[in-house]
Design a protein around this motif. Structure first.
Motif, mmCIF file in Angstrom:
data_model
loop_
_atom_site.group_PDB
_atom_site.id
_atom_site.type_symbol
_atom_site.label_atom_id
_atom_site.label_comp_id
_atom_site.label_asym_id
_atom_site.label_seq_id
_atom_site.Cartn_x
_atom_site.Cartn_y
_atom_site.Cartn_z
ATOM 1 N N HIS A 217 37.945 33.950 37.149
ATOM 2 C CA HIS A 217 37.959 35.157 36.322
ATOM 3 C C HIS A 217 36.843 36.112 36.730
ATOM 4 C CE1 HIS A 217 38.092 37.709 32.743
ATOM 5 N NE2 HIS A 217 36.778 37.548 32.658
ATOM 6 N N ALA A 221 37.323 39.891 39.005
ATOM 7 C CA ALA A 221 37.161 41.007 38.078
ATOM 8 C C ALA A 221 37.322 42.344 38.777
ATOM 9 C CB ALA A 221 35.790 40.936 37.398
ATOM 10 N N ALA A 222 36.976 42.413 40.067
ATOM 11 C CA ALA A 222 37.126 43.650 40.834
ATOM 12 C C ALA A 222 38.598 43.837 41.220
ATOM 13 C CB ALA A 222 36.250 43.596 42.078
ATOM 14 N N PRO A 223 38.985 45.053 41.604
ATOM 15 C CA PRO A 223 40.366 45.263 42.062
ATOM 16 C C PRO A 223 40.758 44.268 43.147
ATOM 17 C CG PRO A 223 39.264 47.367 41.799
ATOM 18 C CD PRO A 223 38.225 46.310 41.583
ATOM 19 N N GLN A 285 43.866 34.940 31.527
ATOM 20 C CA GLN A 285 42.497 34.453 31.639
ATOM 21 C C GLN A 285 41.909 34.556 33.032
ATOM 22 O OE1 GLN A 285 42.951 30.454 29.925
ATOM 23 N NE2 GLN A 285 41.980 31.167 28.040
ATOM 24 N N PRO A 288 43.318 39.212 34.443
ATOM 25 C CA PRO A 288 43.466 40.409 33.602
ATOM 26 C C PRO A 288 42.720 41.628 34.127
ATOM 27 C CG PRO A 288 41.952 38.866 32.572
ATOM 28 C CD PRO A 288 42.571 38.149 33.734
ATOM 29 N N GLY A 289 41.673 41.435 34.890
ATOM 30 C CA GLY A 289 40.908 42.577 35.410
ATOM 31 C C GLY A 289 41.168 42.889 36.861
ATOM 32 N N SER A 290 42.223 42.291 37.428
ATOM 33 C CA SER A 290 42.472 42.452 38.865
ATOM 34 C C SER A 290 43.190 43.743 39.212
ATOM 35 C CB SER A 290 43.303 41.270 39.372
ATOM 36 O OG SER A 290 44.588 41.268 38.768
ATOM 37 N N GLY A 291 43.801 44.384 38.232
ATOM 38 C CA GLY A 291 44.566 45.599 38.511
ATOM 39 C C GLY A 291 45.978 45.340 38.989
ATOM 40 N N GLU A 512 40.638 36.489 24.879
ATOM 41 C CA GLU A 512 39.201 36.639 25.143
ATOM 42 C C GLU A 512 38.846 35.875 26.412
ATOM 43 O OE1 GLU A 512 37.008 38.441 23.583
ATOM 44 O OE2 GLU A 512 38.225 39.124 21.894
ATOM 45 N N ALA A 514 36.870 36.559 28.884
ATOM 46 C CA ALA A 514 35.451 36.522 29.241
ATOM 47 C C ALA A 514 34.739 35.392 28.504
ATOM 48 C CB ALA A 514 34.799 37.862 28.935
ATOM 49 N N SER A 517 35.690 32.113 30.142
ATOM 50 C CA SER A 517 34.968 31.994 31.413
ATOM 51 C C SER A 517 33.512 31.624 31.186
ATOM 52 C CB SER A 517 35.069 33.311 32.188
ATOM 53 O OG SER A 517 34.284 33.269 33.361
#
Length: 608
Positions: A217, A221-223, A285, A288-291, A512, A514, A517
């Protein structure tokens, strides 16, 4: 409001509770090893030993439940290999509310299925009973391990353990050619799926240096890059095969039809959960932040699966194949709930995941009881069973009403929440498709119930084996039906309590990411905490009640019309034509689905 921590739970420290988690898997694994040995003593000792070991596993999970559903994530690193500087060095067992809920369902429902099995199949020979008990318990331990693992590679390991045991259970009665054919199909497709999961995990490890879900996770987190998108496509395809999402579902109907009733209930109610565990954790989980458009892809997969599975169920004459294709449809419904990505939809998906384990296991036990007593699998050859088997009829009706979303049964609550997740995010087209899937589902199960139980017996075809004049349920069989049916009612009658105590913490743990993680990456076994998702559910929601009433009326009219047809409508006949029964064709569909997922993720990359 959180679950109160009891005095007994307070007497055990959090690190000690976390250290007990591996026992929930180790105990049934030990029981699986001992089962063939116990069977040499007496043919029922193996199944009796399974009951003891599964009860012990369930007790371990219950001991951890107050702390976990109270908001604490329990983390235990095997061998004491704890994280160092944000880098995970060992394999983690992480009991968040979602994972522990699934483990509790597997252990609880598995215990009821074993009770049923002891009555129905306890007369097997010692060797057969020992082997059956070993495989049954091995699969349950794999599902509990998959629910509690915090490591992607470890999830692959449990995937393979479940696959190996499923081959043996599917082909257990080797004298039946359909069993061998079904075992071969599940072998081919799940081997392909296992390879894609292994390859996807390997690609992520090569790029991020991480296999732990919490560490992944952070690293993703970055693209995402192309390698991450390809890995995600491989992983989703592999887990979608186990979850029987289109077009990876070809193995399911044959495997569920060939297996004995309790095994079909195990496969349909519990084994398919493993695929949804992987999909939900990856989507909510890990990525989610990968784009990447993972939720959009899952929405398309879920909607297609829900509608096509229900349409195929409507067209089946084999009793167990109706339920098998309905399982495909329900997996799509749950996937849609996860794909909403909001509190109501995800909570509804978790609720429906638990509900499905209850009502689908109940329905397959009923179908197995009918097949066992009549020797018939064809709905055309059945009829009038309501008078001969009243308890089975009541149990089947409860299960069918639960899937149909009729209050006060459990399906009404979970379907309402999934619908709310769609309408609150203004996804009107998916909502309309879901209503169509629900209509087809009600029609399919209503048709099966009418033909098998409520239609006058004189309209049925001649049976190969005479029906017993009166129903005779053994104690274990009755306990299984009563336990599952009672849960279907309880989870529908007390939704507020179930939501507050179980479902909202489980959904909050998924949403949630984060916090999940951070709990895995912190030093020590104390773990972290989660914030429950907060949803509002109104039983007297006139929109949902109106939808349910209209669905029942239209489905009843549709069944009456469908029974008069001499051939299937063109869309359904086209779907049936694609299901050739060939393992080659099903493998080709899976490859096409894999390529489509990879293309969707790589094409949907930021800037792609």
């Amino acid at each position: 409001m959180t679950v109160p921590v009891t005095a007994s739970a307070l007497s055990v420290s959090t690190p000690a509770l976390a250290a007990l988690l591996p026992l929930a898997v180790a105990i049934p694994l030990t029981g699986a090893v001992l089962a063939p040995l116990l069977a040499r003593w007496t043919n029922k000792a193996a199944l009796g030993g399974c009951l003891v070991t599964m009860a012990c596993s369930l007790a371990v999970l219950i001991l951890a439940a107050p702390r976990v559903f109270g908001g604490r994530i329990l983390v235990h690193y095997l061998g004491g290999w704890r994280p160092s500087g944000g880098t995970v060095l060992g394999i983690a067992f992480a009991a968040d509310p979602f994972g522990l809920l699934i483990a509790l369902v597997v252990a609880g429902v598995g215990l009821l299925l074993l009770l049923y099995t002891l009555s129905e199949l306890g007369g097997l020979g010692a060797r057969e009973c020992g082997g059956f008990a070993c495989l049954f318990q091995l699969l349950l331990s794999a599902l509990i391990g998959a629910a509690l693992t915090g490591d992607l590679f470890d999830l692959f390991v449990w995937f393979q353990v479940a696959a190996l045991s499923s081959y043996g259970l599917t082909g257990f009665f080797l004298e039946r050619p359909i069993a061998l054919e079904a075992a071969f199909k599940i072998l081919v497709l799940t081997t392909m799926a296992g390879f894609t999961v292994f390859l996807g995990a390997g690609l992520l490890y090569a790029h991020t240096g991480a296999l732990n879900l919490g560490q992944l996770h952070v690293r993703l987190a970055a693209p995402a890059g192309v390698l991450d998108a390809v890995a995600l496509g491989l992983l989703i395809a592999g887990f979608a095969t186990k979850a029987a999402l289109l077009p990876f579902h070809g193995w399911l109907a044959d495997a569920h039809t060939a297996a004995p009733g309790p095994v079909s209930a195990l496969f349909s109610g519990l084994m398919v959960i493993l695929g949804l565990i992987g999909i939900s954790r990856l989507a909510l989980q890990v990525f989610p932040g990968s784009g990447l458009p993972v939720l959009g892809a899952l929405m398309v997969l879920g909607l297609a699966t829900a509608v096509c599975g229900a349409a195929l169920a409507l067209a089946q004459d084999d009793f167990k194949r109706v339920l098998a294709y309905d399982t495909v449809s329900q997996m799509g419904v749950i996937t849609v709930g996860f794909a909403t990505g909001n509190a109501a939809g995800v909570t509804g998906a978790v609720y429906h995941l638990v509900n499905h384990a209850l009502f689908k296991a109940l329905l397959f036990l009923c179908a197995g009881a009918v097949v066992h007593r009549t020797g018939q699998t064809s709905l055309r050859a059945l009829g009038g069973l309501a008078k001969r088997f009243p308890a089975v009829t009541v149990a089947f009706t409860v299960g069918a009403a639960s899937i149909a979303g009729i209050p006060p049964f459990n399906g009404y609550v979970s379907l309402s929440l999934i619908h709310e997740g769609l309408t609150s995010s203004h996804q009107d087209v998916p909502y309309a498709v879901m209503l169509l899937a629900q209509l087809l589902t009600v029609a399919a199960l209503g048709r099966a119930a009418w033909l098998a139980f409520y239609r006058p017996a004189e309209h049925a075809e001649d049976l190969d084996a005479p029906l017993q004049p009166h129903e005779s349920l053994r104690t274990g069989m009755a306990a299984g039906l009563i336990g599952l049916g009672g849960c279907c009612v309880a989870f529908g009658v007390f939704p507020q309590q179930i939501l507050r105590m179980l479902m909202e913490p489980a959904a909050g743990g998924l949403l949630e990411a984060a916090r999940y993680s951070a709990a895995q990456l912190r030093v020590g076994a104390a773990g972290g905490s989660v914030v429950p998702a907060h949803v509002s559910f109104e039983y007297a929601n006139w929109v949902e009640i109106l939808v349910t009433v209209v669905t029942l009326l239209v489905a009843a009219a549709g069944v009456r019309w469908y029974l008069r047809l001499r051939r299937d409508p063109q869309p359904i006949s086209g779907l049936r034509a694609l299901h050739t029964g060939s393992a080659n064709d099903y493998a080709a569909y899976a490859v096409v689905g894999l390529l489509a997922l990879v293309a969707a993720f790589t094409g949907g990359m930021p800037g792609g």
